[in-house]
Design a protein around this motif. Sequence first.
Motif: not given
Length: 352
Positions: A246-266, A333-336
Amino acid sequence: MANPTVLTENTTPAEAGARRERGSDFAELSRRITEAGLLRRRPLYYSVRFTLVGLALAGGVVSFLALGDSWAQLFVAAGLAVVFGQLGLAAHDLAHRQVFSRRRPSEAGGLLTANLLLGMSYGWWMNKHTRHHANPNHEEKDPDVAPDLLVWSRRQAREAVGIPRFIGKHQAVLFFPLLTLEGLNLSFNSFKALRSPSMKRPWLEGTLLLAHFALYFGGLFTVLSPGRALVFLAVHQGLFGIYLGSVFAPNHKGMPMIEEGTRLDFLRRQVLTSRNVDGGVFVDALMGGLNYQIEHHLFPSMPTPALARAQRLTERYCAELGIPYHHTGLLASHREALRHLRGVGEPLRAAR
């Protein structure tokens, strides 16, 4: 030190060249954060916080010994689940050198907290967590979104075989029940990692892990009858796993996934894949500051009490640049996250 700017999918070479001339976008944010004094160590805060966690652990042990062979021990099990969660958060802060600026005291504190008190390998977790920080939500590089039991993208769902394929069909419903096994999973992987070539101190870590479980199981089966000991174990480890998840799941789960080859700055890589959780003092204490996940990923060594102010500076700066900055409440956040799990599992449910 600022990270080099790279092309994103929406960045032209001319824009990238102009950005290099003025310095990276992260460099400017880092300058503002540093000038605000938000990277300074906070020894008083951590002294108070760790003392309170230590007293809670001692109180749990004393209560366990005083109650003896009683079903009332289940309340102790529930309380110690929260204490173990707080120990995990303390080990996390030590690993990121939020407490001490030097490596040796950070490692010593981490080994004692994670291995001896928690039963989790500090070295194994550090290796895994460092890779996560470098590439959050990257399908190929982030170990936290590897298709182990769950799938985190539709591509992973389409390629899933075996247990992930079976569980993935209903993973949103099964997510919290599976979290009851997370504490045991951490310990299992910790022992498994002792044979890994990447483990720096396998004998020391193994000894501390064995000492933890000798005390843990020795205490359970000495004070309690076998039946009560097993129920205590189930309640304690199950609630501990749910708390951690419950502490760690809301941090990134449901946010955009990055595919191989996608280039983003830090800056964009960390902001776009992370979610902050609102909620005030209660959520701050419950999540150990990890509810400020965006700022934590941008400045991993920033002490917990500085994150709230850093959040305001970071959100304002992202607005200046037009970078989406996402924050929401704890339940939302958990619903998302659960909505995402259900959505990516759709290809498995559609397959007949």
